[in-house]
Structure formats: C-alpha cells, structure tokens
Design a protein around this motif. Structure first.
Motif, PDB file in Angstrom:
ATOM      1  N   ALA A 149     -58.758  18.048 -10.804  1.00  0.00           N
ATOM      2  CA  ALA A 149     -57.610  18.258 -11.691  1.00  0.00           C
ATOM      3  C   ALA A 149     -56.607  17.114 -11.559  1.00  0.00           C
ATOM      4  O   ALA A 149     -55.936  16.756 -12.520  1.00  0.00           O
ATOM      5  CB  ALA A 149     -56.937  19.584 -11.363  1.00  0.00           C
ATOM      6  N   LEU A 150     -56.509  16.533 -10.357  1.00  0.00           N
ATOM      7  CA  LEU A 150     -55.526  15.462 -10.146  1.00  0.00           C
ATOM      8  C   LEU A 150     -55.970  14.138 -10.754  1.00  0.00           C
ATOM      9  O   LEU A 150     -55.158  13.228 -10.916  1.00  0.00           O
ATOM     10  CB  LEU A 150     -55.282  15.263  -8.647  1.00  0.00           C
ATOM     11  N   LEU A 157     -49.525  21.090 -12.634  1.00  0.00           N
ATOM     12  CA  LEU A 157     -50.735  21.779 -12.184  1.00  0.00           C
ATOM     13  C   LEU A 157     -50.554  23.279 -12.341  1.00  0.00           C
ATOM     14  O   LEU A 157     -49.508  23.823 -11.982  1.00  0.00           O
ATOM     15  CB  LEU A 157     -50.978  21.506 -10.699  1.00  0.00           C
ATOM     16  N   ILE A 188     -45.800  22.337  -9.941  1.00  0.00           N
ATOM     17  CA  ILE A 188     -46.901  23.285  -9.757  1.00  0.00           C
ATOM     18  C   ILE A 188     -46.466  24.701 -10.108  1.00  0.00           C
ATOM     19  O   ILE A 188     -45.386  25.145  -9.719  1.00  0.00           O
ATOM     20  CB  ILE A 188     -47.422  23.272  -8.293  1.00  0.00           C
TER      21      ILE A 188
END
Lengths: 235, 342
Positions: A149-150, A157, A188
C-alpha cells in the motif's frame, strides 16, 4: 480536512449496515474507528475505498467528492486501503507484489525510492524478496500488505484490523510501523478490535455501534469514558 | 549455486508434473526411434498451434472466470479473415509476381486475423460479458458459460448465413520446396506455422512477465479486490484479456488455414482439443497450457499412429475422464483462485 465522510449510508444488497455515519480525518492525524463485531467498521473502510458503493451520503477527499467512484479510481487519488485479509497476489513474489503496489506510479525514480523506503521499514521483506507471497507467515503477509500500500506514495492509509490473526509480539511490530509512518507525516484511519492498544496509540477515535457513530473524541478521553470501559475494556 | 539449481531441478522432476513431462518426452523419443521421426515433427507442429488456442482459454478462465466454449469460433473467424485477405492478394500476385510480397502475404493475412479476432473479442466482452457482470455476479460461472455457448451458436450460424457452408480453403501459403528436417519432408507452411507459434508464445510470455500491463493481468487473475486496491482498472484488463485471447485463437485459425479450410463449425475440433489441454494442465494455468498442448498433441499423434485415426478423440477423452476423477486440479495445478474456490 483531508478526508470527510458525511451522513454515509451503505450496505450489501438488501442488507443496510451503515446509517448516517459522519467522520473526518485531518492531514497528519492518526484516527481510529473501534466497535464490536459486526458494527460496520470494515464496511465503512470499504465504502471509503470505493469497493462498495454507498446508498446515501458523501465522501470527500482532498476537497473532491469521491463517493461512487470505482475502487481503482479512489486508489489513484491517493487513498491506500489495506484489507483485513490483505488481498496479496499470492503467486507473485514479494518483490513483484511491491511493484504491483506502484502500479499507478509512472516515475521510475519514485518507484525506486518507494521500494527502498518499504525495504527500510520492513527489513524482513528484503530478505524474502523472491519468495512467493502465498508461502509467507501471517506477520510477513501483513507487512507485505502495508508495504504494497505504501508503494504508491499514498496521501492516506486505511488500515483494516492490523492485529487480525497475529501473535501479540507481531501485533506490536505492525503498530510500531504505523507509528513510524505517522511520525513521517502520514495520515492513517485504522479499524481495530483491540480497543485498549488502539486507543493508546491513536490521536482521536470514533466508536461505531450498530452502524452508527455513538461516541467520538480524543483517544485518551475515550479510554476513560465509562461506556467504552464497560463495553470494550471489560472494567 | 549449481548444486542448488540441480536440487531444484530434481525436485521439479520428482513432482507429478515433472514425471508426466519426462514420461512424455521419453515416449516421444522412443516412438520416433521405432516409427520414424515424423512423429516428433507432427507433434511439435500441432502442439504449437494448440498451445496458442489453449493459452487464450486458460487466460480467459484465469482472469475472467469464464468457461469459454466459443473459443473455436474465434479460430473460425481467424481462418475466415485470413482467407478473405489472402485470396485477393494472391490474385493480385498472379497478375504481377513479386517475391517479397508473396512471402509477406501470409503474414499480412495472419495479422489481419489477429486483429479481427481481437476486435470480436472486445465486442463480445463489451456487449455481452460486461453487461452480465454489471447485472449480477451470482452464479457467474454457469451463466457466463451458457452465454459463451450462445455466442458460439450465433457465430457459427452467422458464418453460414453470410458466407455459406462451402469450404473456404487454400492449398498453401508459402510456395516452394518443403524443408527436410531429420529425413522428414515438412511443408513450408507447417514449418512457418510452428516458428510463428513459438514466436507468438514467446512474445506473449514476455508481455505477461516483464510489462506493467502483463503483470496487471496476472494480478487480476490472482486477486480481483487486491488489483483494485492498487489502482488497476478491472474492466480495462478484462477487455484486454478477451482481446488477447481471441486474437491468439485468430492467429491459430489463420496459420492453420492450409490444414483446416474455413467453414461454419471448423472451430469445434480445436475447441475440444484446447479444452483437453487446459483440463490436463489445470484450469487457468497459462504456462501449464503450453506444456499440456504439446502433450495432448503427442497423445493425438500416437493414437493415430498406433490405434487408428478414428480414435484420436476417444483416447484423449478417456484420459480427461481419468484426470477429472483422480487429479481434478490438473497435473500442473492452478495458479488462480477462481470463483469456484472462493
């Protein structure tokens, strides 16, 4: 406001799960969404990520409406969603999985930088570069999921149950890596069942019950709230 | 380093897939020694084209979970397109001979067949599968399978209606003396058809392994949700997959025009054969399909050689039944997690 969810209604087919859910996340914030099983936490994340289309309400990201967009378009706007089961490409190697994470990155140099960043964050992954993702342990899969995902350099996120199916020690590792990301300026929104741990590390939280937001506030305050203590912390 | 590779090789050989492949090679060599090398030559030429068909079938099953029973019709479209491209060029060449053009004409026809096949693939995806997917995904495997049968009936009868039932074939693509390989005379067409299939398979493999789009196709076949999460446009990949798969079938149909003249149901035989291959290799396993194609081709050639040409469907079918009973995942297993297993 980076992410703003306004009066969201969502569900699967005839099953109406979320009712009038509103929440917001500032840039650089570490926000959690906690609640009992079946409250609709995962549904909230899936709806934001565009994997489920909402019945009503609106999701705004970076000043633009993103509700109703297909999942891949949401991902291209810079929201990286990490699902509970990770959805890794199990017959690809760790390295190939990471490259797939950078699918939307056209710039080779940026791709290289992100790869270096992920390998620095999770050194275990570099050692297992050529292993098939499907043959890795739960903790490593979790790391690979976050790493993938990064890779696209996301603005935000969405993490679903980072501790799901992990041993306590590995859970610590995963939370530590999320902490590092926050310290480096990331944003996040995390969904968790492990309420104690989550309220301990996050800045702000929402409590979701039966598809509605019941409580919200700074995590430290929520941890002291009598209702939360009774329902989730068992005290 | 070398010992490691040897160990890996040894382990691969000891697996079911390894044993089967080694056995097939040994049988091929033995029968060529006893009956003559033409067995290997025939196997290799038939296998190459069968591989093109089977790759497309495996790809569509792996990426879209469609059990494609109209694949033979894209083979037919390929052969039809090649026929109607090649005949005018040949006529023109009859009036003004030109060595370079007469070498290129078959390639142009095959390219046209690829484009036409791909175009029909895009149309079937856009008009049919896309709409079914949008309406409902329940019972997808069964519904999409029935649709492919429908497409097949439509195309076969469409061909009959527009182009008639007569055989539309050519004697040969490339004129010239046959090549002599291992004391066997192999016609130029067969030779070039094989070279072409190897080239196309190689390019396809490179595309799937080394390019960004190829990786995206593999990603979609392994995890649709995961593919969306990293920003892959599913519907784009589905159109591309269908186009590639049907285009490959078109190439197969066009390059075998000298063996199979185009007529409405010409695709049935290649369709059944390629289904044998992917059941043998494991549904959705693209690399397995290439190896499996050569094994099925060998089986077919051997059956014709030792039992008789009427049996060339019976023996593979019997084998398929055995595989479905004892090893339903195919001998190479499958890379994909289809909706069947979810």
């Amino acid at each position: 406001m980076l992410l703003e969810v306004k009066n969201l209604d969502a569900g699967y087919g005839f099953l109406h799960i979320l009712r009038n859910v509103s929440l917001s996340v500032e840039k650089g914030e570490y926000v959690c969404l906690v609640g009992p099983n079946g409250a609709g936490k995962s549904t909230t994340l899936k709806t934001i990520a565009g994997l489920i289309s909402p019945i009503g309400g609106e999701v705004c990201f970076d000043g633009e409406t993103i509700s109703g967009l297909a999942g891949y378009k949401v991902a291209r706007r810079g929201i990286a969603y990490i699902s509970e089961e990770m959805n890794l490409f199990s017959n690809m190697t760790v390295h190939e999985n990471l490259l797939m994470g950078a699918y939307t990155v056209r710039d080779k140099q940026l791709e290289k930088n992100r790869l270096a960043f992920v390998y620095a964050l999770f050194p275990q992954l570099e050692g297992r570069k050529n292993q098939l993702a499907g043959t890795m342990s739960g903790g490593e899969r979790k790391m690979l999921g976050i790493g993938r995902a990064l890779m696209c350099n996301p603005k935000m996120l969405l993490v679903d149950e980072p501790s799901f199916g992990l041993a306590p020690l590995l859970t610590e590792d995963v939370f530590d890596s999320l902490d590092t990301l926050i310290k480096e300026g990331g944003t996040i929104l995390v969904v968790e069942q492990n309420v104690t741990k989550t309220l301990d590390v996050t800045d702000r939280g929402y409590v979701l019950e039966h598809g509605r937001i019941e409580l919200e506030g700074p995590s430290a305050e929520l941890a002291r709230d009598p209702h939360v203590r009774k329902a989730f912390l068992g005290v | 380093m070398i010992t490691e590779y040897l160990k890996k090789l040894y382990e691969t050989i000891r697996s079911v897939a390894g044993i089967t492949v080694v056995l097939a090679i040994v049988v091929a060599i033995l029968s060529s020694i006893f009956r003559g090398p033409y067995i290997i030559v025939n196997t290799v030429v038939t296998g190459g084209m069968l591989a093109l068909m089977s790759i497309g079938l495996a790809l569509v099953f792996g990426v879209m979970n469609v059990a494609q029973f109209a694949h033979g019709e894209y083979f037919m479209i390929g052969s039809l397109t090649a026929y109607y491209t090649f005949i005018p060029i040949e006529r023109y060449l009859g009036a003004n001979p030109n060595a370079a053009l007469s070498f290129l004409a078959p390639l142009v026809s095959i390219l046209a067949a690829f484009c036409m096949g791909a175009l029909m693939g895009v149309l079937s995806e856009k008009l049919i599968f896309y709409n079914l997917r949008k309406r409902s995904r329940t019972n997808w495997v069964m519904n999409s399978f029935l649709l492919t049968v429908g497409i097949s009936v439509l195309l076969v009868n469409g061909h009959q209606l527009i182009f008639g039932t007569e055989l539309k074939g050519i004697v040969r693509y490339w004129t010239g003396r046959p090549f002599c390989i291992m004391d066997v005379f192999v016609s130029r067409d067969r030779c070039y058809a094989f070279i072409l299939s190897v080239l196309v398979i190689g390019l396809f493999w490179l595309f799937m392994k080394a390019t960004r789009t190829g990786r995206a196709i593999r990603a979609v076949s392994q995890d649709e949700t995961g593919a969306q999460m990293v920003g892959i446009d599913l519907s784009g990949i589905q159109v591309l997959t269908m186009a590639l798969s049907c285009g490959l079938a078109g190439i197969a149909g066009a390059s075998l025009l000298f063996m199979f003249p185009s007529y409405p149901s010409v695709g049935l035989d290649p369709l059944y054969m390629s289904w044998f291959v992917i059941i043998l290799a494991g549904m959705g396993n693209v690399l397995g399909a290439v190896v499996g194609a050569f094994m099925v081709a060998l089986l077919k050639v051997l059956t014709m050689e030792y039992i008789g040409s009427g049996w060339d469907f019976v023996v593979p079918t019997a084998l398929i039944m055995l595989i479905l009973i004892f090893k339903p995942n195919g001998i190479f297993g499958s890379d994909v997690r289809g909706v069947l297993e979810q």
